[in-house]
Design a protein around this motif. Structure first.
Motif, PDB file in Angstrom:
ATOM      1  N   ARG A  14       0.830  -1.205   0.000  1.00  0.00           N
ATOM      2  CA  ARG A  14       0.000   0.000   0.000  1.00  0.00           C
ATOM      3  C   ARG A  14       0.869   1.261   0.000  1.00  0.00           C
ATOM      4  O   ARG A  14       0.589   2.226  -0.738  1.00  0.00           O
ATOM      5  CB  ARG A  14      -0.908  -0.029   1.225  1.00  0.00           C
ATOM      6  CG  ARG A  14      -1.794   1.194   1.446  1.00  0.00           C
ATOM      7  CD  ARG A  14      -2.983   1.273   0.506  1.00  0.00           C
ATOM      8  NE  ARG A  14      -2.720   2.007  -0.712  1.00  0.00           N
ATOM      9  CZ  ARG A  14      -3.631   2.224  -1.657  1.00  0.00           C
ATOM     10  NH1 ARG A  14      -4.863   1.758  -1.513  1.00  0.00           N
ATOM     11  NH2 ARG A  14      -3.319   2.892  -2.747  1.00  0.00           N
ATOM     12  N   ALA A  15       1.911   1.261   0.816  1.00  0.00           N
ATOM     13  CA  ALA A  15       2.798   2.430   0.895  1.00  0.00           C
ATOM     14  C   ALA A  15       3.511   2.677  -0.421  1.00  0.00           C
ATOM     15  O   ALA A  15       3.654   3.825  -0.871  1.00  0.00           O
ATOM     16  CB  ALA A  15       3.805   2.247   2.027  1.00  0.00           C
ATOM     17  N   GLY A  19       1.673   6.857  -6.869  1.00  0.00           N
ATOM     18  CA  GLY A  19       0.381   7.199  -7.453  1.00  0.00           C
ATOM     19  C   GLY A  19      -0.286   6.045  -8.171  1.00  0.00           C
ATOM     20  O   GLY A  19      -1.006   6.242  -9.162  1.00  0.00           O
ATOM     21  N   ILE A  20      -0.072   4.832  -7.682  1.00  0.00           N
ATOM     22  CA  ILE A  20      -0.600   3.608  -8.292  1.00  0.00           C
ATOM     23  C   ILE A  20      -1.775   3.110  -7.457  1.00  0.00           C
ATOM     24  O   ILE A  20      -1.744   3.153  -6.226  1.00  0.00           O
ATOM     25  CB  ILE A  20       0.510   2.537  -8.365  1.00  0.00           C
ATOM     26  CG1 ILE A  20       1.645   3.007  -9.280  1.00  0.00           C
ATOM     27  CG2 ILE A  20      -0.043   1.196  -8.837  1.00  0.00           C
ATOM     28  CD1 ILE A  20       2.901   2.147  -9.188  1.00  0.00           C
ATOM     29  N   ASP A  64      -3.965  -4.746   7.865  1.00  0.00           N
ATOM     30  CA  ASP A  64      -3.776  -3.298   8.025  1.00  0.00           C
ATOM     31  C   ASP A  64      -3.610  -2.615   6.673  1.00  0.00           C
ATOM     32  O   ASP A  64      -2.651  -1.883   6.423  1.00  0.00           O
ATOM     33  CB  ASP A  64      -2.562  -3.018   8.919  1.00  0.00           C
ATOM     34  CG  ASP A  64      -2.421  -1.533   9.270  1.00  0.00           C
ATOM     35  OD1 ASP A  64      -3.453  -0.845   9.317  1.00  0.00           O
ATOM     36  OD2 ASP A  64      -1.291  -1.073   9.475  1.00  0.00           O
ATOM     37  N   VAL A  65      -4.550  -2.839   5.779  1.00  0.00           N
ATOM     38  CA  VAL A  65      -4.465  -2.260   4.439  1.00  0.00           C
ATOM     39  C   VAL A  65      -5.869  -1.952   3.942  1.00  0.00           C
ATOM     40  O   VAL A  65      -6.831  -2.670   4.259  1.00  0.00           O
ATOM     41  CB  VAL A  65      -3.744  -3.226   3.466  1.00  0.00           C
ATOM     42  CG1 VAL A  65      -4.516  -4.507   3.283  1.00  0.00           C
ATOM     43  CG2 VAL A  65      -3.488  -2.568   2.122  1.00  0.00           C
ATOM     44  N   LYS A  66      -5.996  -0.867   3.179  1.00  0.00           N
ATOM     45  CA  LYS A  66      -7.257  -0.512   2.537  1.00  0.00           C
ATOM     46  C   LYS A  66      -7.008  -0.378   1.041  1.00  0.00           C
ATOM     47  O   LYS A  66      -6.178   0.434   0.621  1.00  0.00           O
ATOM     48  CB  LYS A  66      -7.812   0.800   3.088  1.00  0.00           C
ATOM     49  CG  LYS A  66      -9.100   1.252   2.406  1.00  0.00           C
ATOM     50  CD  LYS A  66      -9.566   2.603   2.914  1.00  0.00           C
ATOM     51  CE  LYS A  66     -10.752   3.110   2.107  1.00  0.00           C
ATOM     52  NZ  LYS A  66     -11.202   4.451   2.563  1.00  0.00           N
ATOM     53  N   PRO A  67      -7.697  -1.154   0.223  1.00  0.00           N
ATOM     54  CA  PRO A  67      -7.502  -1.068  -1.231  1.00  0.00           C
ATOM     55  C   PRO A  67      -8.317   0.064  -1.839  1.00  0.00           C
ATOM     56  O   PRO A  67      -9.165   0.679  -1.189  1.00  0.00           O
ATOM     57  CB  PRO A  67      -8.013  -2.423  -1.712  1.00  0.00           C
ATOM     58  CG  PRO A  67      -9.070  -2.784  -0.707  1.00  0.00           C
ATOM     59  CD  PRO A  67      -8.620  -2.221   0.610  1.00  0.00           C
ATOM     60  N   ASP A  68      -8.065   0.315  -3.121  1.00  0.00           N
ATOM     61  CA  ASP A  68      -8.857   1.270  -3.893  1.00  0.00           C
ATOM     62  C   ASP A  68     -10.032   0.591  -4.584  1.00  0.00           C
ATOM     63  O   ASP A  68     -11.084   1.205  -4.795  1.00  0.00           O
ATOM     64  CB  ASP A  68      -7.976   1.955  -4.938  1.00  0.00           C
ATOM     65  CG  ASP A  68      -6.821   2.706  -4.301  1.00  0.00           C
ATOM     66  OD1 ASP A  68      -7.082   3.688  -3.587  1.00  0.00           O
ATOM     67  OD2 ASP A  68      -5.664   2.281  -4.489  1.00  0.00           O
ATOM     68  N   LEU A  69      -9.832  -0.662  -4.968  1.00  0.00           N
ATOM     69  CA  LEU A  69     -10.863  -1.476  -5.606  1.00  0.00           C
ATOM     70  C   LEU A  69     -10.797  -2.874  -5.010  1.00  0.00           C
ATOM     71  O   LEU A  69      -9.704  -3.394  -4.757  1.00  0.00           O
ATOM     72  CB  LEU A  69     -10.653  -1.541  -7.125  1.00  0.00           C
ATOM     73  CG  LEU A  69     -10.766  -0.228  -7.907  1.00  0.00           C
ATOM     74  CD1 LEU A  69     -10.106  -0.366  -9.272  1.00  0.00           C
ATOM     75  CD2 LEU A  69     -12.227   0.195  -8.058  1.00  0.00           C
ATOM     76  N   ILE A  70     -11.962  -3.481  -4.783  1.00  0.00           N
ATOM     77  CA  ILE A  70     -12.038  -4.848  -4.259  1.00  0.00           C
ATOM     78  C   ILE A  70     -12.862  -5.669  -5.238  1.00  0.00           C
ATOM     79  O   ILE A  70     -13.983  -5.274  -5.597  1.00  0.00           O
ATOM     80  CB  ILE A  70     -12.732  -4.885  -2.882  1.00  0.00           C
ATOM     81  CG1 ILE A  70     -12.039  -3.966  -1.867  1.00  0.00           C
ATOM     82  CG2 ILE A  70     -12.791  -6.314  -2.344  1.00  0.00           C
ATOM     83  CD1 ILE A  70     -12.894  -3.682  -0.636  1.00  0.00           C
ATOM     84  N   THR A  71     -12.333  -6.797  -5.664  1.00  0.00           N
ATOM     85  CA  THR A  71     -13.124  -7.695  -6.499  1.00  0.00           C
ATOM     86  C   THR A  71     -13.613  -8.870  -5.664  1.00  0.00           C
ATOM     87  O   THR A  71     -12.942  -9.318  -4.738  1.00  0.00           O
ATOM     88  CB  THR A  71     -12.317  -8.208  -7.700  1.00  0.00           C
ATOM     89  OG1 THR A  71     -11.151  -8.907  -7.252  1.00  0.00           O
ATOM     90  CG2 THR A  71     -11.905  -7.053  -8.591  1.00  0.00           C
ATOM     91  N   PHE A  72     -14.811  -9.337  -5.993  1.00  0.00           N
ATOM     92  CA  PHE A  72     -15.428 -10.421  -5.215  1.00  0.00           C
ATOM     93  C   PHE A  72     -16.260 -11.304  -6.143  1.00  0.00           C
ATOM     94  O   PHE A  72     -16.606 -10.927  -7.258  1.00  0.00           O
ATOM     95  CB  PHE A  72     -16.309  -9.855  -4.089  1.00  0.00           C
ATOM     96  CG  PHE A  72     -17.529  -9.111  -4.587  1.00  0.00           C
ATOM     97  CD1 PHE A  72     -18.721  -9.777  -4.837  1.00  0.00           C
ATOM     98  CD2 PHE A  72     -17.482  -7.735  -4.813  1.00  0.00           C
ATOM     99  CE1 PHE A  72     -19.837  -9.095  -5.315  1.00  0.00           C
ATOM    100  CE2 PHE A  72     -18.593  -7.043  -5.290  1.00  0.00           C
ATOM    101  CZ  PHE A  72     -19.775  -7.730  -5.542  1.00  0.00           C
ATOM    102  N   ALA A  73     -16.602 -12.476  -5.655  1.00  0.00           N
ATOM    103  CA  ALA A  73     -17.518 -13.421  -6.308  1.00  0.00           C
ATOM    104  C   ALA A  73     -17.757 -14.553  -5.305  1.00  0.00           C
ATOM    105  O   ALA A  73     -18.061 -14.280  -4.144  1.00  0.00           O
ATOM    106  CB  ALA A  73     -16.954 -13.914  -7.640  1.00  0.00           C
TER     107      ALA A  73
END
Length: 439
Positions: free
Chosen positions: A239-240, A246-247, A271-280
């Motif tokens: 994440r850092a 800027g990715i 301890d991380v927060k994504p920008d997009l999460i994919t699920f199914a």
């Protein structure tokens, strides 16, 4: 008035013959296939036409989190079918909005929109598309030990052998991620493995040109590649690095989301927060095909005045949406995610540790919740993987004893439904013990 006679129950041989005459199977040479027949299931148990039962410790394709034939999910699908069985995605329908709300209730703050797809592959496909459009950049970085699906870009983002005959998409770069048992980085501790894997990732970004990279796409825990739980600090480090250049960070939760690891989302442990999460998979246990992308508010706003150039005829299908609402509601009310965490901690972990103490062919045990792997070796000192022939023997021994396994390479993935009971785990451990004893 006499009713018509019931159709005779087909035999297992009848079902196999019908299948082989007309069904073309995925990831297979067709000629020698002899599929195992399954015709029913309940909870963690499945059975064939002739009364043979199996403990399903594969969860099929690691997706039956809520168990087979959960009555609340079946009832939810039936109720929606009586109201409106299908609708185009351009319309608003209450059940779709409710499904999106139930999903985002468990997502991090600031992620309030869901784009629905038909499964995990097209979820990853559309997440990459969003990242590219939002950033104006092209490249996607993913890992060699990964699986992201079998559509155009998703299979090229994949790192395993399935990518190689399908490499038609452009702008994909791969890196090695942490794998403590078979480190690519000559590390001798989890901390060192994380540090060196992060250095490798950052140097790759620099060499490729950070300004050309739209997103890093990672499975929160690589699943088919081996249940590779990341070492402490790795995910926060990714994440850092992403923020530094800027990715965007896309986390693939297709296999590990919705209770599989004892959390609603696996990344919650890191301890991380994504920008997009994919699920199914676990969002509705595959009762109706569905997947999706959970989108940060910032990325969603990119398309407030700009057309998002993507869509699917069955996006947010009402029967799938109903199964999501019923599934998440049942998981909340019945404590199914908590059960997965407890079962992993109190029953699977000690059970697998006991097997490792007894059987020299077990080289490594790793996992959490109802998501574990036994890595089998021919020699513990050299860590030589157990041969494919011996893995075939193990699989046969397990099935013969009434356990349906998930076998990948030289590993047994121990992945029962999240509703599995302590008694069922004890039975499975006894079966694993007997099968491994044959080696």
């Amino acid at each position: 008035m006499n009713s018509a006679p019931a159709s005779p129950q087909p035999s297992n041989a009848d079902t196999v013959a019908l299948d082989r005459a007309h069904v073309f199977h995925s990831w297979s040479a067709q000629g020698a296939l002899k599929p195992l027949v399954l015709e029913g299931g309940l909870g963690s148990t499945v059975w064939d036409n002739e009364g043979n039962e199996y403990l399903d410790f594969s969860s099929q394709l690691v997706n039956i989190n809520i168990g087979h034939q959960h009555p609340a999910v079946i009832a939810g699908i039936k109720a929606q079918a009586d109201i409106m069985a299908t609708v185009a995605p351009a319309h608003a329908i209450n059940i779709r909005g409710e499904a999106a709300r139930k999903i985002t209730d468990h997502a991090p703050e600031g992620m309030n929109k869901v784009f629905f797809t038909n499964g995990g592959a097209d979820a990853n496909e559309n997440a990459m598309r969003m990242a590219r459009l939002h950033t104006g950049r092209d490249k996607i970085i993913s890992r060699y030990r990964s699986y992201h699906g079998n559509t155009g870009s998703a299979v090229v983002a994949t790192g395993d052998w399935r990518r190689i005959p399908n490499e038609y998409a452009r702008a994909h770069v791969h890196v090695f991620g942490p794998y403590e048992y078979r480190s690519e980085f000559w590390s001798d501790s989890p901390e060192q493995e994380a540090e060196r894997a992060l250095h490798h990732l950052e140097r790759t970004i620099q060499a490729e040109g950070a300004e050309s990279i739209a997103a890093i796409l990672l499975e929160s825990i690589p699943g088919t590649a081996g249940v590779l739980t990341p070492p402490p600090g790795y995910m926060a480090g990714v994440r850092a690095i992403a923020d530094k250049y800027g990715i965007l960070l896309i986390l693939d939760e297709v296999m590990v989301g919705f209770g599989r690891t004892g959390h609603w989302f696996a990344f919650e442990a890191f301890d991380v927060k994504p920008d997009l999460i994919t699920f199914a998979k676990g969002v509705n246990s595959g009762y109706i095909p569905v997947g999706g992308v959970i989108i940060s508010d910032e990325i969603a706003a990119t398309f407030d005045e700009r057309v998002f150039p993507g869509g699917l005829t069955y996006s947010g299908h009402p029967l799938a949406a109903a199964s999501i609402v019923a599934s998440i509601t049942a998981m909340e009310e019945e404590g199914i995610v908590e059960n997965a965490a407890m079962i992993g901690r109190d029953h699977i972990a000690p059970g697998l540790a006991a097997l490792a103490d007894k059987h020299e062919c077990i080289g490594d045990v790793r996992g959490s919740g109802v998501f574990w792997a036994l890595e089998l070796v021919a020699n513990r000192e050299t860590r030589e993987p157990l041969s494919a022939a011996d893995m075939g023997k193990v699989k046969g021994a397990l099935v013969k004893r009434g356990l349906l396994p998930f076998i990948a390479d030289n590993r047994i993935h121990v992945v029962p439904p999240a509703v599995v009971t302590a008694e069922e785990v004890a039975r499975a451990m006894a079966i694993y013990d007997e099968a491994l004893s044959e080696l």
